[in-house]
Design a protein around this motif. Structure first.
Motif, short mmCIF file in Angstrom:
data_model
loop_
_atom_site.label_atom_id
_atom_site.label_comp_id
_atom_site.label_asym_id
_atom_site.label_seq_id
_atom_site.Cartn_x
_atom_site.Cartn_y
_atom_site.Cartn_z
N LYS A 36 0.84 -1.21 0.00
CA LYS A 36 0.00 0.00 0.00
C LYS A 36 0.87 1.25 0.00
O LYS A 36 1.96 1.28 0.59
N ARG A 40 -3.58 3.41 -0.31
CA ARG A 40 -4.13 2.86 -1.54
C ARG A 40 -3.32 1.62 -1.94
O ARG A 40 -2.10 1.58 -1.77
N GLN A 103 -9.97 -4.65 -0.50
CA GLN A 103 -10.83 -3.49 -0.73
C GLN A 103 -12.10 -3.53 0.10
O GLN A 103 -12.52 -2.52 0.68
#
Length: 287
Positions: A36, A40, A103
């Motif tokens: 990440k 993100r 996610q």
């Protein structure tokens, strides 16, 4: 100055080692590594081995890459005929899509297990509520588990989870209902057994009657054939006698043989002396 230079080199070396260590990513065969950057997802390392990342900027998270087990809590369920049952089951699952998993569930196993628990319990409740208690009990050899899994379908795919199996460890009756249910089931089985026995006895009787009738018919046919053969034999015997008596020479010879047979029949025991009157027909054979 020399000491300061040595300290500076050591500090730089340690800093370099720290940076290199922070840049290295080790992925084991039983895990995924999620890279990440500022929260993100930058990439997901699925192949085991050593790889690199940007130190201090990129962070790593580990996700299991193996078959996992989740044991559901024991729960009460209701059948179609409004009978209460106690179900205890477990689920085998794995992370199929680590990107979706991260996610939707923040790569948290607890979040995944919460989803699995809710979906599996709802499926279990829906399937059992569509079956009678007897159907639930008779389906414990695998049919019930398959029906639960089919009912779940691909619901968990949206979370990147593959459902491998749903198995019931136990599916039992509440203690207060067991005796009544078992007695009812025994009574039903006895009724079925009595029906089968009556049908078997009726069929055996029918087979026995048919067999006896066939035996009578066959015996009658055999008797008729025997009578016919005897009649033919007697007719042939009479024909031979008739032919013998029609010829004087054959008739005399036949009478001679019959007289000898009669004489032999009179001699019994150790005494072989034959005493006959001259007027006896047997005496004529010696003239």
């Amino acid at each position: 100055m020399k000491k300061k230079s040595v300290y500076l080199v050591v500090i730089i070396a340690l800093l370099a080692l720290f940076i290199i260590d922070s840049s290295m990513v080790v992925t084991y065969p039983n895990e995924y590594t999620v890279i990440k950057q500022f929260g993100r997802i930058e990439s997901i390392r699925q192949e085991p081995g050593l790889s690199m990342k940007i130190p201090f900027i990129q962070t790593t998270e580990k996700i299991e890459n193996e078959v996992l087990l989740y044991d559901l809590a024991v729960s009460d369920v209701m059948t179609k005929d409004k009978k209460s049952m106690i179900a205890d089951c477990f689920v085998l699952w794995k992370i199929e899509d680590p990107y979706k998993y991260t996610q939707t569930l923040s790569a948290q196993k607890s979040n995944a297990e919460f989803r699995i628990d809710t979906i599996t319990y709802n499926s279990l409740k829906n399937v059992i509520s569509s079956l009678s208690q007897e159907e639930v009990i008779s389906g414990r050899d695998g049919e019930l588990a398959k029906a639960i899994q089919d009912n779940i379908g691909n619901t968990l795919e949206q979370y990147g989870i593959e459902l491998l199996a749903v198995e019931t460890k136990s599916l039992d009756l509440p203690d207060e209902n067991k005796n009544a249910v078992y007695e009812r089931m025994i009574s039903e089985r006895n009724n079925i057994a009595a029906t089968y026995k009556a049908e078997g006895e009726e069929e055996a009787k029918e087979i026995s009657n048919n067999t006896n009738a066939e035996i009578i018919v066959m015996q009658s046919e055999a008797d008729a054939q025997a009578e016919e053969i005897i009649a033919k034999g007697e007719a042939e015997y009479m024909r031979i006698l008739s032919e013998a008596y029609n010829d004087p020479e054959k008739a005399d010879f036949y009478i001679f043989l019959r007289s000898l047979d009669a004489a032999e029949a009179t001699m019994t025991g150790n005494n072989k002396t034959l005493i006959i009157d001259e007027t006896s027909p047997i005496a004529k054979i010696f003239y």
